[in-house]
Design a protein around this motif. Structure first.
Motif, PDB file in Angstrom:
ATOM      1  N   TYR B 277       0.850  -1.181   0.061  1.00 38.95           N
ATOM      2  CA  TYR B 277      -0.030   0.049   0.017  1.00 38.95           C
ATOM      3  C   TYR B 277       0.881   1.320   0.037  1.00 38.95           C
ATOM      4  O   TYR B 277       0.672   2.219  -0.748  1.00 38.95           O
ATOM      5  N   GLY B 281      -0.192   1.592  -3.351  1.00 34.14           N
ATOM      6  CA  GLY B 281      -1.475   1.341  -3.166  1.00 34.14           C
ATOM      7  C   GLY B 281      -2.208   2.610  -3.027  1.00 34.14           C
ATOM      8  O   GLY B 281      -3.527   2.855  -3.588  1.00 34.14           O
ATOM      9  N   ALA B 282      -1.692   3.522  -2.185  1.00 38.88           N
ATOM     10  CA  ALA B 282      -2.316   4.840  -1.886  1.00 38.88           C
ATOM     11  C   ALA B 282      -2.266   5.906  -2.917  1.00 38.88           C
ATOM     12  O   ALA B 282      -1.384   5.430  -3.967  1.00 38.88           O
ATOM     13  N   PHE B 283      -3.106   6.914  -3.305  1.00 39.84           N
ATOM     14  CA  PHE B 283      -2.844   7.705  -3.968  1.00 39.84           C
ATOM     15  C   PHE B 283      -1.647   8.157  -4.112  1.00 39.84           C
ATOM     16  O   PHE B 283      -1.011   8.584  -5.191  1.00 39.84           O
ATOM     17  N   LEU B 284      -0.967   8.824  -2.902  1.00 37.57           N
ATOM     18  CA  LEU B 284       0.156   9.511  -2.775  1.00 37.57           C
ATOM     19  C   LEU B 284       1.574   8.276  -2.596  1.00 37.57           C
ATOM     20  O   LEU B 284       2.243   8.549  -1.918  1.00 37.57           O
ATOM     21  N   ARG B 292       3.228   9.437 -11.589  1.00 32.17           N
ATOM     22  CA  ARG B 292       1.765  10.396 -12.160  1.00 32.17           C
ATOM     23  C   ARG B 292       1.983  11.841 -11.576  1.00 32.17           C
ATOM     24  O   ARG B 292       2.156  12.458 -12.249  1.00 32.17           O
ATOM     25  N   GLU B 293       2.326  11.862 -10.408  1.00 37.22           N
ATOM     26  CA  GLU B 293       1.767  13.210  -9.620  1.00 37.22           C
ATOM     27  C   GLU B 293       3.105  14.208 -10.062  1.00 37.22           C
ATOM     28  O   GLU B 293       3.074  15.582 -10.133  1.00 37.22           O
ATOM     29  N   GLU B 294       4.219  13.661 -10.101  1.00 36.61           N
ATOM     30  CA  GLU B 294       5.405  14.288 -10.350  1.00 36.61           C
ATOM     31  C   GLU B 294       5.736  14.511 -11.836  1.00 36.61           C
ATOM     32  O   GLU B 294       6.075  15.415 -12.391  1.00 36.61           O
ATOM     33  N   TYR B 299      -1.510   7.290 -16.145  1.00 39.40           N
ATOM     34  CA  TYR B 299      -2.785   7.641 -15.359  1.00 39.40           C
ATOM     35  C   TYR B 299      -2.776   7.099 -14.060  1.00 39.40           C
ATOM     36  O   TYR B 299      -3.299   7.551 -13.259  1.00 39.40           O
ATOM     37  N   ASP B 350      -0.787   5.187   7.935  1.00 40.47           N
ATOM     38  CA  ASP B 350      -1.800   5.440   6.881  1.00 40.47           C
ATOM     39  C   ASP B 350      -2.133   4.125   6.381  1.00 40.47           C
ATOM     40  O   ASP B 350      -3.328   4.028   5.991  1.00 40.47           O
ATOM     41  N   TYR B 354      -6.299   3.061   6.580  1.00 41.70           N
ATOM     42  CA  TYR B 354      -7.030   2.972   5.522  1.00 41.70           C
ATOM     43  C   TYR B 354      -7.801   1.590   5.241  1.00 41.70           C
ATOM     44  O   TYR B 354      -9.000   1.481   5.102  1.00 41.70           O
TER      45      TYR B 354
END
Lengths: 434, 445
Positions: B277, B281-284, B292-294, B299, B350, B354
């Motif tokens: 996770y 697993g987590a979005f971040l 993805r985010e950097e 997608y 976290d 979750y």
């Protein structure tokens, strides 16, 4: 316990409780308590979708949905999702022709955090919007388009069907994912203008379903959302309904797919009208499940299709769409598929459905609707949908009764107006790597 | 306005079933869920696919698909008509260790629908014409699967990571060569031999209007078929490999990177769940944050911890535009190396919050309960696993999570499977040190 009476197919009226309140800034709030699990589903329907995009800005509503997770005045980029997950929440959002919905479900103890996060981005999003965030999410959305549409067999079907069914300048004349060129052209200023125009308390419905009481819920929403200014809500231009197709418009495409396929589309009346409900049942009789006419004829009897189905896509702006499709078995041509599909549609439209078929379609509708509502998150989403599009979330509770009331005569009349085979448009999808 | 504090959720336990056994040996589990007006029924058969003749793999799948194509009582399409008239829907699923048949129906129609489910299991017609049609449909489906890059790479990964010879290395639904040989006689004898009440468990969840035990007895009580002893295989890992399957027109590379994993009975299961996770697993998660985010390479990318009944698959799964796929893979390999960057205290907290927090929602519906319980039974476990896993999560430490992940997934010995443009990808993969084999295959184009 949650229904006023037992759910029965004779009455068909559900008793999910509904409590409503509107804040002075226009935010509509719906609360539906259900204490069967210690969780709350939060759902925010913003009354904005790809139908609200301007020409040259296709894909902006969806790109904007991504930007809503890139931080606001008091929340860092990605933190909205990450912090709710770290508190046992599941979070997502979707964009479609008629909506952008943001939803989360979490243990009741994290509800205030979720409300605060939603309020912070509604109140302050432009303060955190940067060109870096926009550029990053533009790339993410382009990867989404590649993954879901460009790099999979038949992934571009929806684009072809939309173009075949509506003129390019029509609100439904382009897909939600938009074009690569328009995504590339989107600027920070475009995003801020979009936010200012559409992301207003009066343009949203906030629904809470789960382990909470109405008075408590309204007080919490007031606390976090009450001070957000109303803003100027612009009126959407009304859309004149388009008549059914004439002359059987056709399009043809070829791609390296495993099998040929044939698609029909129809222009239908808007969702939840008497004609639409009648057609919804008709599409079920025509193409949903093993007893449906298309499956029996094309898959089971003639053995010319791997799959055959039909469905209605409910929309609110002037027209909905109807689809039918079949994917060929080896040795079958698109023309063979089309011939068999047309003959089944003609037979259904001219002779009408059997009473047993209507009852079956209603029984299937009842189970599907009850299954949908068995989930807290899906129930909240339906309340948001009906409040936004029809102004009345109570329609969720009466939906089965509305469907049950449809008669065979209603179906025959609606089919004659909307579903005749000469009112179809046709997409031939052919394989190139023979 | 100040960010609100979060109240600790109150403890939640998986519901206890009422349990009974019919005289024919069928175990019945009842989960009473007030407010759940659609009853969810699931029948799970202990049925390892090693039971299939090796040249007829896919016979279990064709058997399942023909169960609702008519029974002795309701021949032909009459069966699906009466099933749909009852507002019911049936669906089957065939996995490597168990076969499952599901029924959803509004509570007030449970009796008649359960009778139909029992008929499908006890006295299916299994007509030759229906088997022949489903064989053609399955062959067409295999072509579709091979043309879909994500599905294709998933099958290729399974085949590469499990030692060849184990049934789990091959698709549950069989391959074109084996499916083509399955006859109606094969299907009928497979059903007669392997579907038996003593090998099965019936799970019912929802808000019942009548006694579900009585309804189970009235419908499944007549099922007579001898118990069939089953033996489950314990697959072993294959050596690491790198295979690039050419799809010349692809605009993305579909990637699977990882290796052989563990199952739910392994004492390190909760540790690996937490570490997976945190990594993917987590979005971040570490992977999604960077890729993805950097970087905007994808997608979404995940580290999927997928248990089998014995062993499992631990896999980075994602698709990346062709130009950056090589860089994305190298970055993923670096991120999976925990030697210098162990799992942190916050990541453990976290992950556990979750996993524990989403549990009540996951099991708030009748279908959510039935599917979880049948899955666990198919893996040789019971519904008690859910609470014991929650307890095990509470014992995970940063040290135990880091240690377990490093034991299970050695970043220097992972397998890499890619479906994408070989012309564009072979060079970058070689440059990154992968001993890549290229497979060209008409089905992939």
């Amino acid at each position: 316990m949650w229904f006023d009476g037992a759910v029965t197919s004779t009455v068909g009226i559900l008793g999910y409780p509904l409590h409503r309140h509107t804040l002075t800034n226009g935010l509509r709030v719906i609360v539906s308590p259900d204490h069967s699990a210690p969780v709350v589903a939060l759902n925010l329907w913003y009354d904005v979708g790809s139908r609200d995009e301007l020409l040259g800005q296709t894909g902006l509503a969806h790109l904007f949905e991504h930007l809503m997770f890139q931080g606001s005045a008091n929340v860092a980029s990605g933190e909205h999702l990450a912090t709710l997950q770290a508190n046992g929440g599941s979070v997502n959002a979707t964009t479609w022709f008629d909506r952008t919905n943001y939803f989360a479900a979490m243990p009741t103890g994290a509800l205030n955090l979720a409300l605060w996060l939603e309020a912070d981005r509604l109140a302050t999003l432009p303060q955190a919007l940067t060109v870096e965030n926009l550029d990053n999410q533009r790339e993410v959305v382009k990867e989404e388009k590649r993954q879901r549409y460009d790099n999979v067999p038949y992934g571009d079907v929806i684009e072809h069907l939309v173009a075949l069914t509506f003129p390019a300048q029509h609100p439904y004349g382009h897909t939600t994912i938009g074009s690569m060129a328009d995504l590339d052209a989107a600027s920070v200023q475009d995003a801020i203008s979009f936010f200012t125009r559409h992301y207003l308390p009066g343009n949203a419905v906030l629904t809470l379903v789960g382990d909470i009481e109405p008075a408590d819920a309204f007080a919490r929403v007031q606390k976090y959302f009450g001070k957000i200014p109303a803003g100027n809500r612009s009126q959407r231009a009304s859309v004149t309904p388009l008549p059914p197709h004439t002359g059987v418009p056709r399009a043809r495409t070829a791609a390296p797919v495993p099998a040929d396929a044939c698609y029909f589309t129809w222009r239908l009346p808007v969702r939840d009208t008497q004609d639409f409900n009648a057609l919804d049942l008709t599409f079920s009789i025509l193409g949903d499940g093993q007893t449906s006419r298309l499956h029996r004829r094309l898959v089971r009897e003639d053995k010319i299709a791997q799959a055959a189905s039909s469905s209605a896509l409910a929309l609110i702006g002037g027209n909905s769409f109807g689809f039918a499709y079949a994917r060929a078995m080896p040795g079958t041509t698109v023309a063979d598929l089309e011939y068999a599909m047309v003959s089944e549609i003609d037979r259904l439209v001219h002779d009408g459905p059997q009473p047993a078929e209507i009852e079956r379609a209603k029984a299937q509708y009842e189970r599907e609707w009850l299954s949908e509502l068995s989930r807290f998150d899906a129930r909240a989403d339906q309340f948001g949908a009906y409040a936004t599009l029809h102004g009345d979330p109570q329609l969720v509770n009466t939906r089965i009764a509305d469907i049950t009331a449809i008669t065979g005569d209603d179906i025959v009349a609606a089919c004659g107006r909307w579903l005749r085979s000469e009112q179809r448009a046709v997409l031939s999808y052919e394989r190139t790597n023979r | 306005m100040k960010r609100p504090a979060v109240r600790t959720p109150r403890p939640w336990l998986f519901p206890e079933p009422r349990h009974g056994t019919l005289p024919n040996g069928l175990n019945v589990l009842i989960f009473d869920r007030p407010g759940q007006y659609v009853i969810s029924a699931g029948l799970v058969v202990d049925l390892p696919l090693t039971a299939e003749p090796s040249d007829r793999e896919g016979v279990a799948t064709l058997t399942m698909r023909c169960l609702d194509e008519g029974t002795r009582t309701h021949p032909g399409t009459r069966f699906s008509e009466v099933l749909e008239d009852a507002g019911a829907a049936m669906a089957g699923s065939v996995g490597h260790s168990a076969s499952e048949l599901y029924l959803d129906v509004p509570a007030h129609r449970l009796g008649s629908a359960l009778e139909l489910m029992a008929q499908a299991l006890i006295e299916p017609a299994l007509e030759t014409e229906d088997v022949d049609r489903h064989r053609s449909l399955r062959l067409a489906q295999i072509e579709q699967t091979m043309a879909h890059p994500a599905q294709r790479v998933g099958l290729a990964f399974r085949e590469a990571v499990l030692e060849s010879g184990y049934r789990a290395a091959r698709p549950a639904g069989g391959t074109a060569a084996t499916v083509a040989r399955v006859s109606a006689d094969d299907v009928r004898s497979f059903h007669a031999q392997h579907y038996s009440p003593a090998n099965s468990v019936l799970v019912l969840a929802g808000d019942f209007t009548d006694d579900p035990f009585d309804q189970a007895e009235a419908t499944f009580g007549r099922w007579r078929s001898p118990e069939n002893p089953t033996v489950h295989e314990t697959p072993r890992p294959a050596p690491a490999t790198c295979l690039l399957i050419d799809r010349p027109d692809a605009v993305q590379a579909d990637v699977r990177l990882g290796g052989f994993g563990i199952d739910r009975t392994d004492p390190r299961w909760a540790d690996v769940q937490v570490a997976s996770y945190a990594l993917g697993g987590a979005f971040l998660s570490r992977l999604n944050r960077v890729l993805r985010e950097e970087r905007g390479y994808t997608y979404g990318v995940q580290l999927v911890n997928q248990p089998m009944r014995s062993g499992g698959l631990l896999t980075v799964a994602g698709s990346f535009r062709t130009e950056v796929a090589g860089a994305a893979i190298s970055e993923a390999v670096r991120i999976l190396d925990l030697e210098r960057t162990p799992i942190t205290e916050n990541e453990v907290a976290d992950a556990v919050n979750y996993a524990v927090g989403v549990t009540p929602l996951r099991y708030a519906t009748a279908a959510g309960i039935t599917e979880q319980v049948t899955t666990l039974i198919g893996a040789g476990l019971s519904s008690r696993y859910v609470d014991s896993h929650t307890a095990a999560l509470g014992l995970v430490t940063p040290g135990s999570a880091t240690r377990a992940l490093r034991q299970v997934l050695d970043p220097t010995r992972m397998s890499l499977l890619v479906v994408g443009s070989a012309k564009a990808l072979e060079g970058p993969l070689r440059d990154a040190g992968w001993a890549v084999r290229v497979q060209t295959d008409a089905a992939a184009t």
